[in-house]
Write an enzyme that holds these catalytic residues in place. Structure first.
Site, PDB file in Angstrom:
ATOM      1  N   GLU C  60       0.817  -1.215   0.000  1.00 24.63           N
ATOM      2  CA  GLU C  60       0.000   0.000   0.000  1.00 24.63           C
ATOM      3  C   GLU C  60       0.854   1.271   0.000  1.00 24.63           C
ATOM      4  OE1 GLU C  60      -0.864  -2.718   1.593  1.00 24.63           O
ATOM      5  OE2 GLU C  60      -2.928  -3.101   0.958  1.00 24.63           O
ATOM      6  N   HIS C 129     -11.737  -4.631   8.540  1.00 25.61           N
ATOM      7  CA  HIS C 129     -12.145  -4.523   7.138  1.00 25.61           C
ATOM      8  C   HIS C 129     -13.367  -3.633   6.933  1.00 25.61           C
ATOM      9  CE1 HIS C 129      -9.286  -7.549   5.853  1.00 25.61           C
ATOM     10  NE2 HIS C 129      -9.723  -7.479   4.619  1.00 25.61           N
TER      11      HIS C 129
HETATM   12  C1  TPP Z   1      -2.435  -4.920   3.954  1.00 22.65           C
HETATM   13  C2  TPP Z   1      -3.465  -5.662   3.201  1.00 22.65           C
HETATM   14  N1  TPP Z   1      -3.621  -5.418   1.892  1.00 22.65           N
HETATM   15  C3  TPP Z   1      -4.539  -6.100   1.194  1.00 22.65           C
HETATM   16  C4  TPP Z   1      -5.332  -7.045   1.789  1.00 22.65           C
HETATM   17  C5  TPP Z   1      -6.383  -7.802   0.992  1.00 22.65           C
HETATM   18  N2  TPP Z   1      -5.940  -9.209   0.879  1.00 22.65           N
HETATM   19  C6  TPP Z   1      -6.374 -10.148   1.714  1.00 22.65           C
HETATM   20  S1  TPP Z   1      -5.624 -11.636   1.457  1.00 22.65           S
HETATM   21  C7  TPP Z   1      -4.735 -11.003   0.179  1.00 22.65           C
HETATM   22  C8  TPP Z   1      -3.786 -11.880  -0.552  1.00 22.65           C
HETATM   23  C9  TPP Z   1      -2.789 -12.488   0.379  1.00 22.65           C
HETATM   24  O1  TPP Z   1      -1.926 -13.300  -0.326  1.00 22.65           O
HETATM   25  P1  TPP Z   1      -0.956 -14.263   0.437  1.00 22.65           P
HETATM   26  O2  TPP Z   1      -0.191 -13.487   1.450  1.00 22.65           O
HETATM   27  O3  TPP Z   1      -0.167 -15.001  -0.569  1.00 22.65           O
HETATM   28  O4  TPP Z   1      -1.895 -15.250   1.259  1.00 22.65           O
HETATM   29  P2  TPP Z   1      -2.935 -16.325   0.661  1.00 22.65           P
HETATM   30  O5  TPP Z   1      -4.236 -15.606   0.490  1.00 22.65           O
HETATM   31  O6  TPP Z   1      -2.389 -16.833  -0.593  1.00 22.65           O
HETATM   32  O7  TPP Z   1      -3.039 -17.358   1.727  1.00 22.65           O
HETATM   33  C10 TPP Z   1      -5.014  -9.662  -0.024  1.00 22.65           C
HETATM   34  C11 TPP Z   1      -4.418  -8.817  -1.060  1.00 22.65           C
HETATM   35  C12 TPP Z   1      -5.160  -7.242   3.164  1.00 22.65           C
HETATM   36  N3  TPP Z   1      -5.921  -8.087   3.843  1.00 22.65           N
HETATM   37  N4  TPP Z   1      -4.213  -6.556   3.837  1.00 22.65           N
END
Ligand code: TPP
Ligand code: TPP
Ligand code: MG
Ligand code: MG
Lengths: 327, 323, 327, 323
Positions: C60, C129
């Site tokens: 971000e 959220h």
């Molecule tokens: C700081 C932040 N930015 C964006 C999000 C929205 N978001 C939730 S899960 C996710 C993807 C996470 O990817 P990863 O760390 O690979 O975990 P996975 O979902 O694959 O288990 C995003 C972008 C968030 N929760 N927190």
């Protein structure tokens, strides 16, 4: 009674808490050998060593987060964020994490951490080193917010903040570190949520925080010479807010001025004004005046900086406006 | 530490237990998908289907006193760390009997008694807290380790870098477990990380990195043991890279328009950790069905428990804001 | 006139601006193939390609900063921060950088960037959220702040935001994406700083933002059945604030309610109340009522979540309190 | 691009120019220290004494159209990028004639016309903006490069990691110049970074890293040329690691209690970039004195210019808040 500077008073609270309690420790950027960029922690490294006077890299987010994590495991860390402007870098951890863990867990955990920070204009550091952002944290349920204006208050409030089981954002003001004041021999904890009446008066209540407490007192003295009797109240804790004390004072004087150094728009004074007009509506004889920084970032050139932030004369002018006096 | 020495491999019975736990997670998650689609579950849910061996392998390797911090994809971690399925399911139903008493929900599962410091809906949000928890252990001389789970997408956020840097600098007993499922929501790894191997992230801090197949629960267990030993002995934190697979959508209801049609199918065929372990153990269909029936009953009971749980009173919302 | 959803209206502004102007592009997490976590940018990748519909890693701070850097070089980026809660992670760049570059440079540069974000409760996502943080940004000189409540407004305001030479923080509400409304065939830019009177009335003015505009309209309809005539005004732009329109309305009705979903304490309503009590002091026949979220993080369980955030009935109750009516 | 090819080494006359520029920065900074101590300068100031070869070597290598973003230690960068000493000094005196018209001050020097995007008082604050500027250049097909200066302390902040990751992922024409003076305020590198060589930070993003002696202006120049060529040709950003030395305190007035007494002295004797270059060029005392007199006169003139500058009116503070 001993006399301490505001700076020494903060240090005194830290040192005494660390002496009596192994769980208390301090961390932050340049707080060890250098004793902090404001000199607050000077000498503490020698007494407590690098484990408990913990120098950190430039990592506001992680240092705040590490303090939270240690607090979750029962420590009572006091983390220093060098300038309020850098609270923006730690905001995620303070606002989404520290403030909410207890709640989100349904009461399983507590987060006894203090985030000390400071800011304030008057020395031309420019737009990124003197903002006052206390209003942000007042908006966040789960945080307590303190802003002390005297050596006695800063010591007693910091003590209570360290031993509070909630995250406390503790604001200090850059230009107050050098002011002196008498303090009790032993630390007397000041409960969070109790305002302090600095001066009693009959005609107008000035509710001021931080540096503006001193400006308000100067303005009150001046107003007295104009025949206006001013009560000066410092809420000291912005959250929880001692609404009762503020409202009681305004019901007595029927006029109110709210003063802080932060930008007026959406500043803490807005909340106070909103509370007062609601709870003391029938008692108010004049609109509540707000005194704060004008709507601009902090400029560098001293003449402009001084124009943007409020001074005693601005408080005085507001006082006189509420009693409809021209000078 | 004698206990530590003993537990470096898994006996066959342990592996069977692991399979049971993984299958419990799988059936639990499938049930959650089903109940969500039926409109029974509020909120925003992410299931860990395909990543069961990571949660189970890591958590089985932990000692009493060790703690974890979890992510938005939290159910598997919670179950593996010992939260009862009833309490977890009750939480998803927003009940007082839930592991967060209805205040948290799917992305905010806590179970402090069982060493779960909390799941986190902010990507990377828990990592510095794990550094801090480990710091507390170190300062108090406790032989405990703090473990953070996070995904490949999380390796792009500043919080991750700051937290790992601090942990290594201070040599705290922490293990940072990367569940590398190659996706961050809709974003494939190639669109979020400019390096081929995310283990390279650890090089920026000189942190010891270990890597293994995250679909092989035994490998995960063994590698975690190594990591824990390193961390516990005071040598500093470890970056533990688990190669895993997301067999479902990012969230329940995700149409996965961004994903090549056969990707999940292919992964289900070749990289399902449950199938892999079942084959390794040479379980007969009967034996497997028996296990399945057992865990399915637990999951059904959890749904019953949850549905019969107590709704908080509206005004309960004002409790727990402050200690 | 075509009918668009709030979501489509946003997309329409983005798409039209990108068609007419190469300098405009969008960036954010999961906005490309997935079309954004709220589906706002769906289909745009196909039309504009990955350079201009730029998927970013979970960063971000850097994505906000990269947008600022591109804006400093003459682009007009529209950066999406997936949830308002994550604005905490980009706060440094938005508050210390985007808001201040023009000022600190003495007017040499401008930063024509838009930060789109969204939040809002009502679907039990939990405490991290759904926060509403618009008040934070209203406190920061140099930023403009928009919060639109209808398809027509969101399109016209986004258009103006894209072509404004200042950084704009553009708030959307999660539960509004699906609402439908008529919009003009061609985009009609809505100037930033102009309130909209949604409904005229004589007895009470309700000043509402975001989702609460709709709750306020529902409450107004209900109040009418009780014989109370309610004016509903949406400031739409929180900074610059159309004080003139708000004050004029209150001078007419002599009573005011301010309503938003954000936490009441230190919320935007505090500023509005402070402004109104000051500028319309002699016109006010009752205390200004504030309606907002109760002082708690957002809980998960629907019954608790619903208790914390305000609804039409809360607005109605506030309206009736101002006219001293019991129902 | 022909111009690019030509400028890969420095002629002796160029080196003499470089020395003059470095000496100008040195004398400028010394004057600033003096005027600050005399109480004439408001604010919070950091001088770049000891790091002159970094600023000059990098900025001489740039082409027209390239831009820089600077740090809290900004005076040297500003001068090297072409801001007139008069305008810089006037800014430090808070005058309208200043390069930021009195709104910025020491830590907020801008000179957009000459390609200075702005100095930044927030550590790491400028880095993602450099990524973004470079992105703009790339999207518009302009052969320009954006250059970020930052210190060793800045490599610990999340902003740094996010900005570099993004830059590498998108292969934007950016160069990230680390001025590694081994100190972050009072914190020595060993207390802020757990790795011996900060070039390793680049490995987390697979970014090309170049390293050279930051006290040797020719080396800095040549290495920067290489970095620029790489960036400009579309191969992606470069991490440029300059080994340098802070010969003064962190800020003007810093008593440096945290620093071993002889550290700065030893560095002044062995690692002063001006002495090193003077020796390399074999300048006689006379020649050097001549140069010195020349730049000293410029600095004196700058002080005169600044003192005679116009104070802003108080109400000017309300201008430039919005465009
Ligand atoms: C700081 C932040 N930015 C964006 C999000 C929205 N978001 C939730 S899960 C996710 C993807 C996470 O990817 P990863 O760390 O690979 O975990 P996975 O979902 O694959 O288990 C995003 C972008 C968030 N929760 N927190
Ligand atoms: C985010 C942030 N945290 C802390 C500071 C206070 N501060 C100013 S300079 C500095 C040290 C910077 O060290 P380095 O990056 O090595 O640059 P150097 O001063 O050595 O040139 C610190 C901690 C700041 N300006 N910004
Ligand atoms: Mg992933
Ligand atoms: Mg340094």
């Amino acid at each position: 009674m001993p006399e301490l500077t505001y700076r020494e008073a903060i240090r005194d609270a830290l040192v005494r808490a660390m002496r009596q309690d192994d769980d208390v420790f301090v961390m932050g950027e340049d707080i060890a050998e250098m004793g902090g960029s404001m000199g607050v922690t000077q000498g503490m490294l020698a007494e407590f060593g690098p484990e408990r006077v913990r120098n950190t890299p430039i990592s506001e987010m992680a240092l705040a987060g590490a303090a939270i994590g240690a607090a979750l495991q029962g420590m009572r860390p006091v983390a220093e964020i060098m300038y309020e402007d850098f609270m923006t870098l730690a905001a995620e951890q303070i606002v989404n994490q520290a403030a909410k863990h207890r709640y989100m867990s349904g009461g399983q955990v507590s987060v006894p951490v203090v985030f000390r920070t400071q800011g304030g204009a008057g020395w031309s550091p420019g737009a990124q080193h003197a903002q006052q952002l206390e209003a942000w944290f007042v908006h966040i349920p789960g945080l307590k917010v303190v802003f002390a204006s005297t050596p006695e208050d800063v010591r007693g409030l910091l003590w209570s903040s360290i031993y509070d089981d909630n995250p406390v954002v503790f604001f200090e003001h850059r230009t107050l570190y050098g002011i002196k004041g008498e303090v009790p021999e032993e630390i007397e904890p000041i409960p969070l949520g109790k305002a302090r009446i600095h001066r009693e008066g009959e005609d107008v209540t000035v509710i001021a925080t931080g540096r503006l407490v001193h400006e308000a007192l100067a303005a009150a003295a001046e107003a007295e010479r104009e025949g206006v009797s001013v009560e000066v109240v410092d809420p000291r804790t912005l959250q929880p807010l001692d609404e009762e004390a503020l409202v009681a004072s305004v019901k007595k004087t029927n006029r109110a001025v709210v003063a802080h150094e932060a930008v007026t728009r959406m500043g803490f004074g807005a909340e106070v004004a909103a509370v007062l007009q609601y709870q003391a509506f029938d008692w108010l004889d004049a609109p509540i005046e707000r005194v704060g920084a004008k709507f601009a970032p902090l400029p560098f050139a001293p003449v402009m900086e001084s124009y943007v932030v409020p001074h005693a004369e601005d408080v005085l002018a507001a006082i006189l406006r509420t009693v409809n006096k021209k000078v | 530490m004698a206990k530590v020495e003993q537990k470096t491999t898994l006996a066959k019975s342990d592996l069977r237990d692991a399979l049971r736990e993984m299958l419990l997670i799988r059936r639990f998650e499938e049930k959650v998908e089903e109940r969500f689609r039926a409109g029974e579950l509020p909120g925003f849910l992410h299931v860990a289907i395909g990543q069961e061996a990571c949660a189970v392998g890591v958590c089985r390797a932990l000692e009493d006193g060790d703690v974890i911090a979890s992510t938005h994809r939290a159910h598997g971690h919670a179950l593996a760390k010992g939260t009862h399925p009833n309490e977890l399911m009750a939480e998803l139903y927003g009940k007082q009997e839930g592991c967060s008493h209805g205040y948290g929900g799917s992305m905010h599962l806590y179970d402090v008694q069982r060493g779960n410091m909390g799941a986190n809906a902010v990507v990377g949000g828990g990592l510095p807290q794990v550094t801090g928890a480990a710091l507390a252990f170190k300062m108090r001389g406790e032989p405990r380790v703090a473990v953070a789970f996070f995904g490949d997408g999380a390796t792009n956020i500043g919080t991750f870098h700051e937290a790992l840097n601090l942990a290594q600098l201070w040599k705290v007993p922490a293990v940072f477990v990367l569940e590398d499922n190659k996706w961050a929501e809709s974003t494939p790894e190639s669109q979020h990380s400019p390096i081929g191997d995310l283990s390279d992230r650890a090089k920026a801090f000189g942190m010891k990195a270990l890597k293994c197949d995250g679909q092989d629960v035994e490998a995960v267990y063994k590698t975690t043991r190594k990591a824990l030993e390193h961390a516990r002995s005071g040598e500093g934190p470890v970056f533990l890279h688990l190669d895993t697979a997301r067999l479902s959508g990012h969230y329940i209801g995700d149409p996965q328009v961004y994903r090549p049609k056969d990707d999940a199918r292919r992964l289900r065929e070749t990289r399902d950790p449950i199938t892999l372990l079942r084959d390794k153990l040479g379980l007969s269909d009967e034996e497997f069905q028996e296990l399945d029936a057992e865990v399915t009953a637990i999951v059904e009971a959890a749904v019953e428990f949850a549905k019969n749980g107590t709704d908080p009173a509206p005004e309960d919302a004002m409790r727990n804001v402050y200690a």
